[in-house]
Write a protein that holds these residues in place. Structure first.
Motif, PDB file in Angstrom:
ATOM      1  N   ALA A   1       0.818  -1.208   0.000  1.00 25.59           N
ATOM      2  CA  ALA A   1       0.000   0.000   0.000  1.00 25.59           C
ATOM      3  C   ALA A   1       0.855   1.262   0.000  1.00 25.59           C
ATOM      4  CB  ALA A   1      -0.937  -0.004   1.216  1.00 25.59           C
ATOM      5  N   PHE A   2       2.102   1.124  -0.458  1.00 24.50           N
ATOM      6  CA  PHE A   2       3.007   2.263  -0.548  1.00 24.50           C
ATOM      7  C   PHE A   2       3.812   2.117  -1.827  1.00 24.50           C
ATOM      8  CE2 PHE A   2       6.566   5.043   0.318  1.00 24.50           C
ATOM      9  CZ  PHE A   2       6.027   6.050   1.121  1.00 24.50           C
ATOM     10  N   VAL A   3       3.898   3.185  -2.593  1.00 23.16           N
ATOM     11  CA  VAL A   3       4.637   3.170  -3.856  1.00 23.16           C
ATOM     12  C   VAL A   3       6.070   3.609  -3.589  1.00 23.16           C
ATOM     13  CG1 VAL A   3       4.791   4.129  -6.175  1.00 23.16           C
ATOM     14  CG2 VAL A   3       2.544   3.659  -5.172  1.00 23.16           C
ATOM     15  N   ALA A   4       7.036   2.748  -3.895  1.00 18.00           N
ATOM     16  CA  ALA A   4       8.444   3.055  -3.610  1.00 18.00           C
ATOM     17  C   ALA A   4       9.335   2.492  -4.705  1.00 18.00           C
ATOM     18  CB  ALA A   4       8.847   2.503  -2.251  1.00 18.00           C
TER      19      ALA A   4
ATOM     20  N   PRO B   1      14.227  -3.689  -1.366  1.00 24.98           N
ATOM     21  CA  PRO B   1      14.629  -4.703  -2.352  1.00 24.98           C
ATOM     22  C   PRO B   1      14.638  -4.149  -3.774  1.00 24.98           C
ATOM     23  CG  PRO B   1      13.079  -5.626  -0.770  1.00 24.98           C
ATOM     24  CD  PRO B   1      13.114  -4.145  -0.516  1.00 24.98           C
ATOM     25  N   ALA B   2      13.723  -3.229  -4.081  1.00 25.36           N
ATOM     26  CA  ALA B   2      13.665  -2.650  -5.427  1.00 25.36           C
ATOM     27  C   ALA B   2      14.945  -1.892  -5.751  1.00 25.36           C
ATOM     28  CB  ALA B   2      12.461  -1.725  -5.554  1.00 25.36           C
TER      29      ALA B   2
ATOM     30  N   THR C   1      12.735   4.827  -1.161  1.00 28.02           N
ATOM     31  CA  THR C   1      12.116   6.047  -1.671  1.00 28.02           C
ATOM     32  C   THR C   1      10.780   6.273  -0.971  1.00 28.02           C
ATOM     33  OG1 THR C   1      11.108   4.829  -3.497  1.00 28.02           O
ATOM     34  CG2 THR C   1      13.228   5.886  -3.923  1.00 28.02           C
ATOM     35  N   GLY C   2      10.516   7.530  -0.691  1.00 30.22           N
ATOM     36  CA  GLY C   2       9.316   7.892   0.054  1.00 30.22           C
ATOM     37  C   GLY C   2       9.561   8.076   1.530  1.00 30.22           C
ATOM     38  N   SER C   3      10.666   7.520   2.052  1.00 29.42           N
ATOM     39  CA  SER C   3      10.951   7.701   3.476  1.00 29.42           C
ATOM     40  C   SER C   3      11.252   9.160   3.790  1.00 29.42           C
ATOM     41  CB  SER C   3      12.111   6.805   3.916  1.00 29.42           C
ATOM     42  OG  SER C   3      13.273   7.028   3.132  1.00 29.42           O
ATOM     43  N   ASP C   4      11.954   9.844   2.887  1.00 27.06           N
ATOM     44  CA  ASP C   4      12.206  11.262   3.093  1.00 27.06           C
ATOM     45  C   ASP C   4      10.905  12.061   3.054  1.00 27.06           C
ATOM     46  OD1 ASP C   4      11.951  10.664   0.357  1.00 27.06           O
ATOM     47  OD2 ASP C   4      14.088  10.998   0.016  1.00 27.06           O
TER      48      ASP C   4
END
Length: 315
Positions: free
Chosen positions: A45-48, A252-253, A294-297
């Motif tokens: 449920a999160f795009v990264a 992993p991506a 990505t998205g953590s920032d």
């Protein structure tokens, strides 16, 4: 945007700079934001997606990382990388996806340090015993400080032992972090001495060559590698991966996207890398390669923007 005052929104989105991030930073809140991101990743449920590198010449890239959620915030981070090193002039933009409204912009490098520390804290909470109390830190820079603080926020640390190349810098680091965390933080005479008995090992250096060895680790250590982890530059060698019962990452991506550049490429260990939020807990050494999902920032920036709004002086 250049006319906006630091931490204030004159017109349009709020703009935060490094001084605002340092003033507003709350490590437990940042860790909680990253843990929520991990929970969403587990539910898909999160795009990264992996970072995008746009080359301008053989040594210079403009790098973009985008991540978020359709029912919350999403955004982009952009920066210049030259010869593999990030410039401090960085940009993170946060949007509210349900409305399409831009919530704010964070400029500078302090956010990156905070969110990597938060990733470390979330990983340590997920992958170590609740009573883990002995931590070793290799390095004495901003990332080492952020990761030690994060470890102290998620585990009942009894003692921290630190080693870095500069004895003077190490002593200053120990004094500062000991005061900040109200913790016994002491310098070690060597990296091997620092690792002696440590349940949590944080390696946060700029070294291009290995600074620790697997033989120095206790049999159940958790090892968190913040620095270089490529086939040509690495702060720890393959012996640590060989000794590890479990190898995890926050992205992993990104590991896949790094391809032949990733430290484990071409080895049997590359196929052993698992998401840190879902890998089984196994006896033995756990090695984590944090990639900065990505998205953590973006989610940490959103928390900072929320705090800035709460602390805004009443008109």
């Amino acid at each position: 945007m250049s006319e906006a005052k630091s931490g204030a929104a004159i017109s349009g989105p709020r703009v935060l700079r490094d001084e605002d991030v340092l003033r507003l930073a709350d490590m437990p809140a940042a860790i909680a934001a990253v843990e929520q991101l991990f929970a969403r990743l587990a539910r898909q449920a999160f795009v990264a997606p992996p970072r995008q590198f746009v080359p301008f010449d053989r040594s210079t890239d403009l790098v973009f990382s985008t991540g978020g959620m359709s029912d919350g915030v999403a955004g982009t981070r952009a920066y210049v990388a030259r010869n593999g090193k990030h410039h401090d002039d960085q940009l993170v933009v946060v949007w509210d996806m349900p409305t399409g409204r831009m919530k704010g912009v964070v400029l500078g490098s302090a956010l990156g340090v905070l969110r990597m520390g938060a990733i470390g804290g979330a990983a340590i909470r997920a992958r170590t015993r609740p009573d883990a109390g002995e931590v070793a830190v290799i390095g004495a820079g901003r990332q080492a400080a952020a990761h030690l603080e994060a470890a102290a926020r998620v585990r009942p640390l009894r003692r921290a032992t630190v080693f870095a190349r500069s004895a003077e810098r190490t002593a200053a680091f120990c004094a500062e972090m000991g005061r900040k965390l109200q913790l016994a933080v002491s310098p070690a005479t060597s990296a091997e001495a620092a690792l002696d008995g440590a349940e949590i090992v944080i390696v946060a250096t700029s070294s291009l060559r290995p600074v620790i060895a697997a033989g120095w680790l206790r049999p159940d250590a958790y090892v968190h590698s913040v620095g270089y982890k490529s086939t040509v530059a690495r702060e720890m060698d393959l012996d640590v991966a060989e000794a590890a019962a479990t190898i995890v990452t926050d992205s992993p991506a990104q590991v896949t996207a790094f391809g032949s550049k990733f430290i484990l490429h071409g080895t049997s260990h590359g196929e052993r890398v698992e998401p840190l939020w879902s890998a089984p807990m196994r006896p033995g050494i756990t090695l984590c390669y944090p990639m900065g999902v990505t998205g953590s920032d973006v989610v940490v920036a959103d928390e900072l923007l929320r705090r800035a709004e709460l602390l805004r002086p009443a008109k």
